[in-house]
Enzyme design. Structure first.
Site, PDB file in Angstrom:
ATOM      1  N   HIS A 145       7.196   6.185  -1.546  1.00 30.50           N
ATOM      2  CA  HIS A 145       6.778   4.979  -0.829  1.00 30.50           C
ATOM      3  C   HIS A 145       7.983   4.365  -0.106  1.00 30.50           C
ATOM      4  CE1 HIS A 145       3.719   5.374  -4.105  1.00 30.50           C
ATOM      5  NE2 HIS A 145       2.958   5.269  -3.035  1.00 30.50           N
ATOM      6  N   SER A 147      -1.823   5.655  -1.088  1.00 30.27           N
ATOM      7  CA  SER A 147      -0.918   4.505  -1.189  1.00 30.27           C
ATOM      8  C   SER A 147       0.040   4.396  -0.007  1.00 30.27           C
ATOM      9  CB  SER A 147      -0.136   4.568  -2.498  1.00 30.27           C
ATOM     10  OG  SER A 147       0.524   5.812  -2.609  1.00 30.27           O
ATOM     11  N   ASP A 176      11.095   6.173  -7.222  1.00 33.33           N
ATOM     12  CA  ASP A 176      10.096   6.317  -6.166  1.00 33.33           C
ATOM     13  C   ASP A 176      10.788   6.623  -4.840  1.00 33.33           C
ATOM     14  OD1 ASP A 176       8.076   6.178  -4.325  1.00 33.33           O
ATOM     15  OD2 ASP A 176       7.292   4.228  -4.972  1.00 33.33           O
TER      16      ASP A 176
END
Ligand code: NAG
Ligand code: NAG
Length: 350
Positions: free
Chosen positions: A331, A105, A328
């Protein structure tokens, strides 16, 4: 050429040349990856609202993030300046060609960033976004440019067999999807440390021996060598360019950036403004450099680790996929840090 004028001693010139011999820099000998973040109101390169296809996990503003200072930083190398990204020039350079990101990702993050940077440069140009299995293709129809993403978290294969799912460190069948692409940007790391229910394999195989598990850093290095062998065997350097995206760091431990009370990136609104990271580099960086340095057909390292380590403010934190119930710090918000990765990529291919 310009930066040599500013380097005022033969010693520093000599030092630069020595460094150039070991790590990958720009063509003109300046290490683009040593530098610092500076505030520049002419950034970000695009406004998130002008990029309609950013996925929810990176859409921090839409998910409620109010502070925006983190979008206004520009990466400033120590010995030269980056050429500002020019999307139209990029599309002209790649007319009729294809680019593919391959990885987890974090590759998705960089792929989305690049498509936003290009789309915002030519907002009225026609595009077509399609997906077949794990491969997404963003086509700029007027330029016949394809910017693709192959979601492939280990690069080497995971195969369903009678005993279960086997991670095969010396098999890279999915490489057939990458042949003939003009520019390849690979990445793998974050999934190598997975254990428990989200680990997507049951056994690990290498050299005909099947094991339940092994040292993950060692497995990572074996797999990267398999990948390097694929590049050496399948890439024509006169036609194709190969990059490795480098290790994208997470921020879950404030001790590493000198803020012992911080348990994560939550509430971080500013980067570290120095040129080094107190917590040092993740050990996986050495593995990547070791593998790349012994390749016959060299891949260039897009060495994003240090500059991203300095950006504890750049993650979605509680403005990501699951909002305030999630966290998160792996990311990156878009617009944001991956735009700089792409601006560096641009500077390496100009
Ligand atoms: C978009 O891509 C799909 C899949 O490749 C293709 O079938 C379709 O014709 C494309 N659309 C345009 C407008 O080119
Ligand atoms: C954070 O990093 C420090 C320094 O490496 C280490 O001593 C500590 O155990 C880490 N904390 C956690 C929760 O991992």
């Amino acid at each position: 050429m310009g930066h040599w004028v500013h380097s005022n001693s033969i010693v520093s010139l000599y030092f630069c040349v020595m460094v150039l011999a070991v790590v990958c820099c720009s063509a003109n000998g300046c290490d683009l990856f040593a530098g610092k973040w500076v505030l520049d109101p002419s950034y970000p390169l695009y406004s998130a609202s002008a990029c309609p296809f950013i996925q929810k996990e990176f859409s921090c503003q839409k998910n409620g993030r109010q502070d925006l200072v983190y979008t206004h930083y520009r990466w400033q190398p120590l010995d030269c300046s980056l050429t500002r990204f020019d999307g139209l020039k990029f599309l002209e350079k790649f007319r009729g060609k294809s680019i593919m990101f391959i990885g987890d990702s974090l590759s998705l993050n960089q792929w989305q960033s690049l498509t936003c940077m290009l789309h915002s440069a030519v907002p009225t140009a026609r595009y077509n976004l399609t997906r077949v299995n794990y491969v997404s293709t963003f086509a700029f129809l007027d330029f016949e440019v394809k910017v693709m993403l192959d979601r492939n978290v280990y690069l080497v294969d995971v195969v369903m067999e009678r005993i279960g799912r086997v991670l095969k460190l010396d098999s890279i069948q999915s490489g057939k999807l990458w042949i003939g692409i003009d520019m390849l940007i690979f990445n793998t790391w974050h999934w190598w440390n997975r254990h428990g229910p989200t680990q997507p394999w049951d056994f690990i195989e290498y050299g005909g021996v099947i094991k339940k598990d092994m040292d993950r850093m060692q497995a990572f290095e074996i797999a990267l060598n398999t990948w390097a062998g694929w590049v050496d065997a399948n890439v024509d350097p006169s036609r194709d360019q190969v990059f490795f995206q480098g290790i994208s760091p997470s921020h879950y431990n404030g001790t590493l950036w000198g803020e012992a009370k911080a348990k994560s990136c939550v509430g971080q609104k500013q980067p570290l403004l120095g040129t080094t990271y107190p917590g040092g580099l993740p050990p996986a960086v050495d593995v990547v450099k070791r593998v790349i340095n012994k390749m016959k057909k060299p891949a260039k390292l897009l060495d994003v680790t240090l500059l991203s380590l300095l950006r504890k403010d750049g993650h979605p934190s509680i403005y990501g996929l699951s909002g305030s119930t999630g966290l998160d710090c792996s990311h990156w918000c878009l617009a944001g840090v991956p735009d700089t990765w792409n601006e560096l990529l641009y500077n390496l291919i100009l």
